[in-house]
Design a protein around this motif. Structure first.
Motif, PDB file in Angstrom:
ATOM      1  N   GLY A   1       0.817  -1.199   0.000  1.00  0.00           N
ATOM      2  CA  GLY A   1       0.000   0.000   0.000  1.00  0.00           C
ATOM      3  C   GLY A   1       0.848   1.244   0.000  1.00  0.00           C
ATOM      4  O   GLY A   1       2.079   1.186  -0.018  1.00  0.00           O
ATOM      5  N   ARG A   2       0.178   2.402   0.041  1.00  0.00           N
ATOM      6  CA  ARG A   2       0.879   3.685  -0.011  1.00  0.00           C
ATOM      7  C   ARG A   2       0.605   4.452   1.277  1.00  0.00           C
ATOM      8  O   ARG A   2      -0.516   4.455   1.791  1.00  0.00           O
TER       9      ARG A   2
ATOM     10  N   GLU B   1       5.158  -0.530  13.238  1.00  0.00           N
ATOM     11  CA  GLU B   1       4.899  -1.941  12.958  1.00  0.00           C
ATOM     12  C   GLU B   1       3.405  -2.183  12.683  1.00  0.00           C
ATOM     13  O   GLU B   1       3.043  -2.920  11.769  1.00  0.00           O
ATOM     14  N   ARG B   2       2.539  -1.537  13.449  1.00  0.00           N
ATOM     15  CA  ARG B   2       1.096  -1.666  13.238  1.00  0.00           C
ATOM     16  C   ARG B   2       0.692  -1.185  11.845  1.00  0.00           C
ATOM     17  O   ARG B   2      -0.045  -1.851  11.121  1.00  0.00           O
ATOM     18  N   LEU B   3       1.182  -0.013  11.477  1.00  0.00           N
ATOM     19  CA  LEU B   3       0.825   0.529  10.167  1.00  0.00           C
ATOM     20  C   LEU B   3       1.490  -0.246   9.044  1.00  0.00           C
ATOM     21  O   LEU B   3       0.926  -0.384   7.943  1.00  0.00           O
ATOM     22  N   GLY B   4       2.676  -0.776   9.316  1.00  0.00           N
ATOM     23  CA  GLY B   4       3.374  -1.567   8.301  1.00  0.00           C
ATOM     24  C   GLY B   4       2.586  -2.803   7.897  1.00  0.00           C
ATOM     25  O   GLY B   4       2.615  -3.214   6.725  1.00  0.00           O
TER      26      GLY B   4
ATOM     27  N   TYR C   1       3.932  12.751  13.087  1.00  0.00           N
ATOM     28  CA  TYR C   1       4.026  11.936  11.869  1.00  0.00           C
ATOM     29  C   TYR C   1       5.474  11.781  11.414  1.00  0.00           C
ATOM     30  O   TYR C   1       5.855  10.735  10.879  1.00  0.00           O
ATOM     31  N   SER C   2       6.283  12.787  11.621  1.00  0.00           N
ATOM     32  CA  SER C   2       7.650  12.744  11.097  1.00  0.00           C
ATOM     33  C   SER C   2       8.423  11.531  11.620  1.00  0.00           C
ATOM     34  O   SER C   2       9.263  10.963  10.915  1.00  0.00           O
TER      35      SER C   2
ATOM     36  N   ALA D   1       9.078   5.350   5.511  1.00  0.00           N
ATOM     37  CA  ALA D   1       9.180   5.885   4.151  1.00  0.00           C
ATOM     38  C   ALA D   1      10.203   5.159   3.292  1.00  0.00           C
ATOM     39  O   ALA D   1      10.050   5.097   2.064  1.00  0.00           O
ATOM     40  N   GLU D   2      11.236   4.611   3.902  1.00  0.00           N
ATOM     41  CA  GLU D   2      12.241   3.917   3.077  1.00  0.00           C
ATOM     42  C   GLU D   2      11.779   2.519   2.667  1.00  0.00           C
ATOM     43  O   GLU D   2      12.391   1.894   1.804  1.00  0.00           O
TER      44      GLU D   2
END
Length: 502
Positions: free
Chosen positions: A3-4, A89-92, A115-116, A123-124
């Motif tokens: 996903g994005r 990890e959750r969002l990943g 967010y940063s 982001a990588e």
């Protein structure tokens, strides 16, 4: 396909300040994530609640701690780092499943935003995009209808969590300023504004752009009732309107009726404890402090004090500016590190004063300070106990051939040598040449003291020999002391030079 990830700014509070792009992405997101304090309420979600699809999965990222105590073995920062790792990890997992993830950020995602930290971790590994938002600074400026800066003026954003002296110093530099992260820090912020002489111009805005917005002069705010989501704005000067007065400030007109007085003071090598009482008393009385930026920074800010910092290679220009201020009747101090008369500003002031007759009525007084050579010598023992010479290796104001002749003369005379300005980024060979010259006149086992940042947090003292001296380790923060034939080492490693000579 993964996903994005989107970091989406939702603005300072008013839902109508959410950008069209942000609204589109939020409506179409598979997952909407947002942070909250320990109570579980997210202001970011409140702003865009009407935009979140009922089919979207919501991820509430609750901080384990904000400002309170924690039982984490690494303290607050350890707990927060673990929290960001777990959140990423959750969002990943959603991203690995091909879902579009939107992380909401109050204001702008890259401006003091949680967010940063997720962006750093994700982001990588996944396609990502930042969607900017209206910042709280813009909202506060709009609420006050005051521009934050104009023309060529500067604008600084400062956290209220800074120590009061440092915050006051930065505010005193002028230009517009916004101070964020208030709440419990407000009393200290107000004190910093007072010390910087900017309290009367400072405005407080609470919950900008929302229905609960409040605006007050900072001096009228109850410090015990300040929420975290508030800001202080100190508008900068209008350079177009103030151009004439600023020109006068940079080149004051002489006042014929009163003779000026200019103090040139030494601040010592670093610690406040090495500033003499005489210098401290003088600095408490002047209205202007002029000097190289890092030295000006060492002078405590107080109401009414104006600071004039400049670069490291404009000594005569700096001296002329100070003389002009003194000539106009202002109380002025020019500051130097160490002693102003030892490779410091005192000679530059006299040089500028000698350039013409306009400074005839200006009285120049030099107040001594602890020198770098004294500080390094004291740390090492007593290497300057006998006759010694002091030389600067810099060839910016004199030819290197002259430096070489003086080094040979010192070697022949068997003097201990204290070396200032031994190296810089552009001068890397001169310490090696110094070593070769001194080896012509000294034994390889002659004691050498290298002091770096002596008196400061990064202090380092190295006792070596002339033969083992490594020129590559020497930089501008070092002072060297090269012993004579009468310099000795004690069993404990101290260095001293005999007062007598056979």
């Amino acid at each position: 396909m993964t996903g994005r990830l989107y970091g989406v700014g939702v603005g300072p509070g008013d839902p109508e300040l959410v950008t069209l792009k942000a609204a589109r992405l939020i409506r179409g997101a598979d997952v909407v994530a947002y942070h909250s304090g320990t109570e579980g309420r997210s202001i970011a979600r409140t702003i865009v609640a009407d935009l979140i699809s009922p089919d979207a999965t919501e991820e509430l990222l609750i901080y384990p701690v904000t400002t309170g105590a924690t039982e984490h073995p690494l303290g607050y920062y350890g707990a927060i780092e673990d929290f960001y790792d777990e959140s990423a990890e959750r969002l990943g997992k959603h991203l690995d499943a091909g879902r579009t993830v939107v992380v909401l950020a109050e204001g702008d995602p890259m401006f003091y935003s949680s967010y940063s930290y997720l962006h750093d971790r994700l982001a990588e590994h996944y396609p990502s995009e930042i969607v900017p938002g209206v910042t709280s600074v813009s909202a506060v400026s709009a609420a006050l209808a005051r521009p934050v800066s104009r023309h060529e003026d500067t604008f600084t954003v400062l956290p209220g969590t800074m120590a009061v002296p440092e915050l006051a110093r930065r505010l005193a530099e002028g230009g517009g300023a916004a101070i964020m992260k208030l709440g419990r820090t407000f009393a200290g912020v107000r004190e910093a504004l007072r010390q910087a002489g900017r309290l009367d111009d400072a405005w407080y805005v609470e919950r900008a752009s929302t229905g609960r917005e409040r605006r007050l002069p900072v001096a009228e705010v109850d410090a015990d009732a300040v929420p975290y989501f508030s800001m202080v704005l100190v508008p900068g000067p209008d350079l177009r309107a103030d151009a004439a007065s600023r020109a006068r400030a940079s080149a004051p007109e002489p006042v014929a009726s009163s003779a000026g007085r200019l103090l040139v003071v030494g601040l010592g090598p670093g610690p406040d404890g090495w500033v003499t009482p005489e210098v401290s008393a003088a600095l408490a009385e002047v209205d202007h402090v002029v000097g190289y930026g890092p030295y000006v920074d060492r002078v405590p800010q107080r109401p009414g004090l104006k600071r004039h910092a400049s670069g490291n290679t404009v000594e005569v220009d700096r001296a002329s500016f100070a003389l002009d201020l003194a000539r106009s009747g202002e109380r002025v101090a020019v500051v130097s590190g160490g002693d102003a008369g030892v490779f410091g500003m005192a000679s530059a002031v006299y040089e500028a004063a000698a350039a013409g007759e306009r400074y005839t009525d200006v009285s120049i007084e030099v107040l001594p300070g602890v020198t770098a050579a004294q500080a390094v010598a004291a740390r090492a023992g007593a290497p300057l106990g006998g006759d010694y010479a002091v030389v600067s290796l810099s060839d910016r104001l004199k030819p290197w051939e002259l430096v070489e002749r003086r080094l040979h003369a010192i070697g022949v005379a068997d003097l201990v040598l204290a070396v200032y300005n031994p190296a810089s980024r552009s001068r890397r060979e001169q310490v090696a040449q110094l070593k070769m010259i001194m080896l012509e006149h000294r034994t390889p086992q002659t004691p050498v003291v290298v002091g770096r940042h002596v008196g400061r947090a990064a202090e380092e003292l190295i006792i070596t020999t002339l033969d083992d001296l490594d020129p590559s380790m020497i930089d501008m923060s070092c002072l060297l002391i090269i012993g004579s034939s009468q310099t000795r080492l004690t069993a404990a490693g101290s260095v001293w030079t005999s007062r007598s000579h056979p």
